[in-house]
Design an enzyme around this catalytic site. Sequence first.
Site, PDB file in Angstrom:
ATOM      1  N   ASP A   1     -44.334  -9.965  -4.574  1.00 39.21           N
ATOM      2  CA  ASP A   1     -43.792  -8.946  -3.669  1.00 39.21           C
ATOM      3  C   ASP A   1     -44.943  -8.296  -2.911  1.00 39.21           C
ATOM      4  OD1 ASP A   1     -41.810  -7.302  -2.553  1.00 39.21           O
ATOM      5  OD2 ASP A   1     -40.879  -6.935  -4.493  1.00 39.21           O
TER       6      ASP A   1
ATOM      7  N   HIS B   1     -45.830  -6.920   5.929  1.00 41.08           N
ATOM      8  CA  HIS B   1     -45.161  -6.244   4.819  1.00 41.08           C
ATOM      9  C   HIS B   1     -45.082  -7.079   3.555  1.00 41.08           C
ATOM     10  CE1 HIS B   1     -43.578  -2.613   6.912  1.00 41.08           C
ATOM     11  NE2 HIS B   1     -43.856  -3.359   7.970  1.00 41.08           N
TER      12      HIS B   1
END
Length: 518
Positions: free
Chosen positions: A366, A157
């Site tokens: 991110d 992720h």
Amino acid sequence: MMRLVVVSNRVTMPERGEKVAAGGLAVALRSALEEHGGLWFGWSGATKAEPASSVEPVRHGKVTYAVTDLTEAERQSYYLGFANRALWPLMHYRLGLTEFTRTDYAGYLGVNRRFARLLIPLLKPDDIIWIHDYHLIPLAAELRRRGVTNRIGYFHHIPWPPAEVFGALPFSATLISTMAAYDLIGMQTPNDVANLIGGMVALCGAQRDGNRVRSGQRKAVVQAFPIGIDVEAFRKLAVASVRAATQPVRATTAPLGSRKLVIGVDRLDYSKGIVQRLEAFGTFLRNHPEHRGEVGLLQIAPPSRTDVPEYVELDRMSDEVAGRLNAALGEFDWTPIRVVKKAYSRSALSGLYRRAQVGLVTPMRDGMNLVAKEYVAAQNPDDPGVLILSRFAGAAQQLGEALIVNPFDTHEVAEAIRTALAMPKSERLRRFERLYATISSTDIAWWTSRYLAALSGLDIPSGDVVPPGRPKPLRSTRKSGADSKPARLDTLPQASRPAHGKFASVRAKALPNAPSAG
Ligand code: ADQ
């Protein structure tokens, strides 16, 4: 019929704590599990004195949950230590914040080993196994070592850094080599795919063949699957939230009157660039005093990982910076920055996004960033706001119609805020329509079905030879997922060796995107 087994670090049972959380991922995984009938295995989030030797599955509808507690020592070493103080900063390119100890690493491997032992008795021959995130990188290798031949996929992720960064982690070669035990490795972006494959080649001599990487007799497919959100559900929530003027939305936005609103929503995490964002908003107000009194920044940032010192420091810093800027720039009837440190319901969040003229999403790094997608989904299609997005969020690789900024450049972010506030409606509409089309065509249902179709449909050459001296496969039905020579993890670090510290001296100076705060 094929059954889906999901493994993730934390498993939230349906009856617990769903008021606020129930984010897109948990909901999406649950619905995939419901569709296939499935098992969800992981840590309960609780600790207890003795490690569990078995788990008691609990059934809710079509989904069976199997959760285990950790001991306090395991929580410290596996979760707070290796996962959150070594892997998290490392994967976010923050070598200066990366803390490695052998004790933590041994704890990390130990929990992965125990997860493998606890999971195996629950597996059926036709199950496909989908493991999530950096807490569980070596889990497939541990399952393979014990003879599991089922198809096993992994989804990462968060970002995966280049080999020069990842290679600074002690035992990085061994850890990265365990990735070959997966059949399918999903990453957020093509950049992460390239970094992982490059790392496997550079650090453990794997061979690359297109998007396949071969190590020993195992071959893993590595592919980008950018995660999405439930766009339609979020859009409806935003419409309903504004129409009903739910309490938090009213209370937060009423004092604004006709003032414009810039919004930031993040877990309080140094990867999210919150302090830098507050500074950029201050620079914007200093450079463009005509906006003073007319626009406010609402930063929603509930603390996370408060057991980790870097997060406590970040909490202090964000208060300090907001306080300093408010004191310097505020007026008696206008406070430029409000930082709210609580989690909101999804309904309240969606309403606040819709009320905000600017969504300020500026992480230093991110994996994807779902807030960017939620902000777009929540907009009023007749009068949409503008998304400002860091080029270091995975989402920027899909959402090129946002105002893309470098979060390390305070001046650039400040100017983007000015541009967004002044943007003519025709341009806002044009950008919004493209952004919305992108997030709708790659929503969370698309992501789950595409990943699972790839995992279940893989045509991976068979290699189901059990090396001499290893246990026979417990549950081999598929030819594809068989094991060869997994890395020997049990010969790795010994907890008794002296622990050691930061490799802060290996600061990321030479990296092009190195954070200024290290
Ligand atoms: P996170 O680092 O948690 O996820 P993100 O993708 O932005 O980051 O997801 C955060 C979620 O939490 C969003 O759904 C957001 O709405 C919610 N949230 C944040 N603050 C909140 C608040 N105050 N109240 C309520 N909800 C709040 C990791 C990776 C990301 C990747 C996701 C999914 O770090 O890069 O996008 O996983 O793969």
